[in-house]
Design a protein around this motif. Sequence first.
Motif, PDB file in Angstrom:
ATOM      1  N   PHE A  28      -7.942 -13.342  -8.158  1.00 46.27           N
ATOM      2  CA  PHE A  28      -8.763 -12.509  -7.268  1.00 46.27           C
ATOM      3  C   PHE A  28      -9.469 -13.380  -6.227  1.00 46.27           C
ATOM      4  O   PHE A  28      -9.419 -13.094  -5.016  1.00 46.27           O
ATOM      5  CB  PHE A  28      -9.775 -11.726  -8.100  1.00 46.27           C
ATOM      6  CG  PHE A  28     -10.750 -10.930  -7.289  1.00 46.27           C
ATOM      7  CD1 PHE A  28     -10.403  -9.703  -6.765  1.00 46.27           C
ATOM      8  CD2 PHE A  28     -12.029 -11.421  -7.037  1.00 46.27           C
ATOM      9  CE1 PHE A  28     -11.306  -8.972  -6.006  1.00 46.27           C
ATOM     10  CE2 PHE A  28     -12.937 -10.698  -6.286  1.00 46.27           C
ATOM     11  CZ  PHE A  28     -12.571  -9.469  -5.771  1.00 46.27           C
ATOM     12  N   CYS A  61      -7.063 -14.800  -3.606  1.00 45.73           N
ATOM     13  CA  CYS A  61      -6.641 -13.804  -2.609  1.00 45.73           C
ATOM     14  C   CYS A  61      -7.753 -13.536  -1.602  1.00 45.73           C
ATOM     15  O   CYS A  61      -7.498 -13.458  -0.392  1.00 45.73           O
ATOM     16  CB  CYS A  61      -6.229 -12.510  -3.300  1.00 45.73           C
ATOM     17  SG  CYS A  61      -4.707 -12.647  -4.264  1.00 45.73           S
ATOM     18  N   VAL A  62      -8.988 -13.403  -2.093  1.00 45.23           N
ATOM     19  CA  VAL A  62     -10.114 -13.176  -1.180  1.00 45.23           C
ATOM     20  C   VAL A  62     -10.274 -14.354  -0.232  1.00 45.23           C
ATOM     21  O   VAL A  62     -10.452 -14.176   0.989  1.00 45.23           O
ATOM     22  CB  VAL A  62     -11.417 -12.938  -1.979  1.00 45.23           C
ATOM     23  CG1 VAL A  62     -12.623 -12.907  -1.038  1.00 45.23           C
ATOM     24  CG2 VAL A  62     -11.337 -11.640  -2.770  1.00 45.23           C
ATOM     25  N   GLN A  67     -12.763  -8.817  -0.093  1.00 40.79           N
ATOM     26  CA  GLN A  67     -13.075  -8.546  -1.499  1.00 40.79           C
ATOM     27  C   GLN A  67     -12.890  -7.071  -1.815  1.00 40.79           C
ATOM     28  O   GLN A  67     -12.441  -6.719  -2.907  1.00 40.79           O
ATOM     29  CB  GLN A  67     -14.483  -9.024  -1.860  1.00 40.79           C
ATOM     30  CG  GLN A  67     -15.648  -8.252  -1.275  1.00 40.79           C
ATOM     31  CD  GLN A  67     -15.974  -6.973  -2.023  1.00 40.79           C
ATOM     32  OE1 GLN A  67     -15.686  -6.846  -3.202  1.00 40.79           O
ATOM     33  NE2 GLN A  67     -16.566  -6.014  -1.324  1.00 40.79           N
ATOM     34  N   CYS A  74      -9.078  -6.521  -2.064  1.00 42.61           N
ATOM     35  CA  CYS A  74      -8.517  -7.117  -3.282  1.00 42.61           C
ATOM     36  C   CYS A  74      -8.965  -6.366  -4.530  1.00 42.61           C
ATOM     37  O   CYS A  74      -8.183  -6.195  -5.472  1.00 42.61           O
ATOM     38  CB  CYS A  74      -8.919  -8.590  -3.373  1.00 42.61           C
ATOM     39  SG  CYS A  74      -8.164  -9.627  -2.111  1.00 42.61           S
ATOM     40  N   THR A  75     -10.215  -5.902  -4.556  1.00 42.25           N
ATOM     41  CA  THR A  75     -10.690  -5.127  -5.701  1.00 42.25           C
ATOM     42  C   THR A  75      -9.903  -3.838  -5.850  1.00 42.25           C
ATOM     43  O   THR A  75      -9.428  -3.493  -6.946  1.00 42.25           O
ATOM     44  CB  THR A  75     -12.192  -4.814  -5.540  1.00 42.25           C
ATOM     45  OG1 THR A  75     -12.942  -6.035  -5.568  1.00 42.25           O
ATOM     46  CG2 THR A  75     -12.688  -3.918  -6.661  1.00 42.25           C
ATOM     47  N   THR A  77      -6.979  -3.054  -4.527  1.00 43.28           N
ATOM     48  CA  THR A  77      -5.555  -3.316  -4.781  1.00 43.28           C
ATOM     49  C   THR A  77      -5.328  -3.721  -6.230  1.00 43.28           C
ATOM     50  O   THR A  77      -4.375  -3.263  -6.878  1.00 43.28           O
ATOM     51  CB  THR A  77      -5.051  -4.410  -3.830  1.00 43.28           C
ATOM     52  OG1 THR A  77      -5.248  -3.993  -2.474  1.00 43.28           O
ATOM     53  CG2 THR A  77      -3.572  -4.685  -4.062  1.00 43.28           C
ATOM     54  N   ALA A  78      -6.210  -4.574  -6.771  1.00 40.75           N
ATOM     55  CA  ALA A  78      -6.115  -4.925  -8.192  1.00 40.75           C
ATOM     56  C   ALA A  78      -6.276  -3.694  -9.058  1.00 40.75           C
ATOM     57  O   ALA A  78      -5.568  -3.527 -10.068  1.00 40.75           O
ATOM     58  CB  ALA A  78      -7.179  -5.966  -8.545  1.00 40.75           C
TER      59      ALA A  78
END
Length: 689
Positions: free
Chosen positions: A8, A11-12, A52, A55-56, A58-59
């Motif tokens: 995570f 990626c951020v 962020q 990515c949050t 998408t995760a």
Amino acid sequence: MVTHRRLFLFCVAVITMAATLSFVQVLAANGLSLLHVALTVVFVPLAAWLAQSFCTLTAGAFLLIWQRLRRRGSPPGGLEDRAAGLDPVLPRVALVMPVYNETTARVFAGVAAMRDDLAALGVAARFDVFVLSDTTDPDVWLAECEAWHDECQRGESLPALYYRRRLHNLRRKTGNIEDFVERWGGAYGAMITLDADSLLEARTIWSLTRRLDASPGTALIQAAPKLVRGETLFARLLQFAGDVYGPLSAAGIAFWAGGEGNYWGHNAIIRLNAFAACCGLPKLPGREPLGGEILSHDFVEAALLRRAGWRVEMAWDLAGSYEEPPPTLSDFMIRDRRWCQGNLQHGRILFARGLHWVSRAHLMTGIMSYLTSPLWFVFLILAGLQAWTLSVAEPVYFRAGTPWPTWPISQEEEAAALLAAMMGLLFLPKLWGLLLALTNSRDRAARGGAGRLVIGVLVETVLSALIAPIMMIRHTRFVAAILTGSGVDWTPQRRTAGRQTLLGAARANVDVLVIGVAATVAVLLYAPALGWWLVPVLAGLVSAPWLCLLLDSGKSGGPLARWGLLGIPEDRVPPPVLTLANEHEARLSALLASATPADRFAAVLLDPVRNARHCALVNEAGGGSALPPEVARRAEVIAVHLEQAALTRDERRALLERPNRLRRAHDQIWANRDGGLSGTPGPEPNVAA
């Protein structure tokens, strides 16, 4: 979990660095200036924030897909451990609902619905329910007492229901919960915290309880609340967005937080011995608004539990956790003003010793959720200045010491690509939520079919884009007010929409409208090339009064609801707990409407049974009245020798908060009427007696 976090963060970091380098490349094509440096300084935290968030979400989408694949072909889960969970050796669990001047019928309808649902599931024996009132309005207080007494008469098979009203509202909701923990917490192993508008299905309550039973190292498990029962277009917009995109957020936070999760203040189960040992909150040094009592206590309590070694988990996979949205944009802003102050206070806690770095990340996320608005505002101003300087500056083709011309380099394509990438970070998660909803046949049908679902996402996206600049101006004002020393009052949250007019909406949004008109004129005069890029921002600002009137008015969402748009599954097939809540609210509304506030006060003053019951409730709660004694003395004299209708609200409250004076007034009234007290007082006097 460490791998999840590293992935995570990687990626951020990559997205933030790539966006920043592209931005600097666009700005530096013809040389860097101080304005470019300022733009870059503001751009970096905004890019990190978007990264962020992307990515949050998408995760979360990948986690939801993985969950769906794992469940495919597996038998549906049951409640086989019900008998084990009812072992009398296990600690009891309290459902705790703090209230403050709320609509009584709505509060006790939710309580009644959850009690009924727990009884229907067969697990009521392990639970008790507490309504913890901080209500200051004596009329609402007496209505709460009446609703509580009525609810207690409904059946012995339901969880026990207790009611307590504090006489002195110290430390707001935090003090209310603290009072419960200190006085009654020792009888329970855990509490499930509720807001006045919370609803939890019995299966969700039971799942939270059994998960805490199975994890002795866990202190808190947060269930993600889903918005339901909204009626205005604004409320339905929030509900729809929460329904389609909300699960991605909860799952994404769980992906990188793991056992260092967060607490959102309600709809969570908390181990009481851990909470009592770790979560006493001191006052922050200095004066309000950044000092004093901690308003947003929940993030801090989660951080303190984790600092003591307890796990804090997010139950992202649990459904059946509900709350109600603010009915209007104005009510949403009132609530956000309080949250803004509470989150900015976390800057005083961010570097406290011993906190886990993930807990600090949660605190920082809360702070940035409000600081991004003034950052965007500053960025737009700087971008406007940059566009203006380019429009008025004369190009220099020959520089000193060079015999050949230097041609200006156009970066329009690179700038457009960067803007498209940033818009992708913002809007692609909406696509993930839409695709997840479309690929689940049951969810797709529950939302009215694929067509209505797609149109609903488009409508939500457009309206949210128009609301965003209004929120930017509001949050910027909030932050500026707080940093310059302006605090916030503790006012009850309005649960239903009032009547709105265009004039009222214009008055409420005059600052936004003025900024929007001024910005539009400035862009058209001095930077027309920037106009097309700023259309969504300028349109939202200029149309603010009309947009608020549209969003805040009308029951059941108006035409969009009639067309089946912005619907959620709970609208079409309400779960039993929501159906029960609606039925109980209708019943309790009729019950409370059968008597006026004056009737209820007269009954407590004159009826021996109600007088004794009220005095016993006040004595059981303990503490002293916050109102001066002379107010109660004056109220007693007026009630005995004049008429109850002459009492002010504070006088009624002062008399109700002092059992000795209330009982003495009761005795004197009957003594004056009968010439002496007897076991049978005879016909009840009228209200004005």
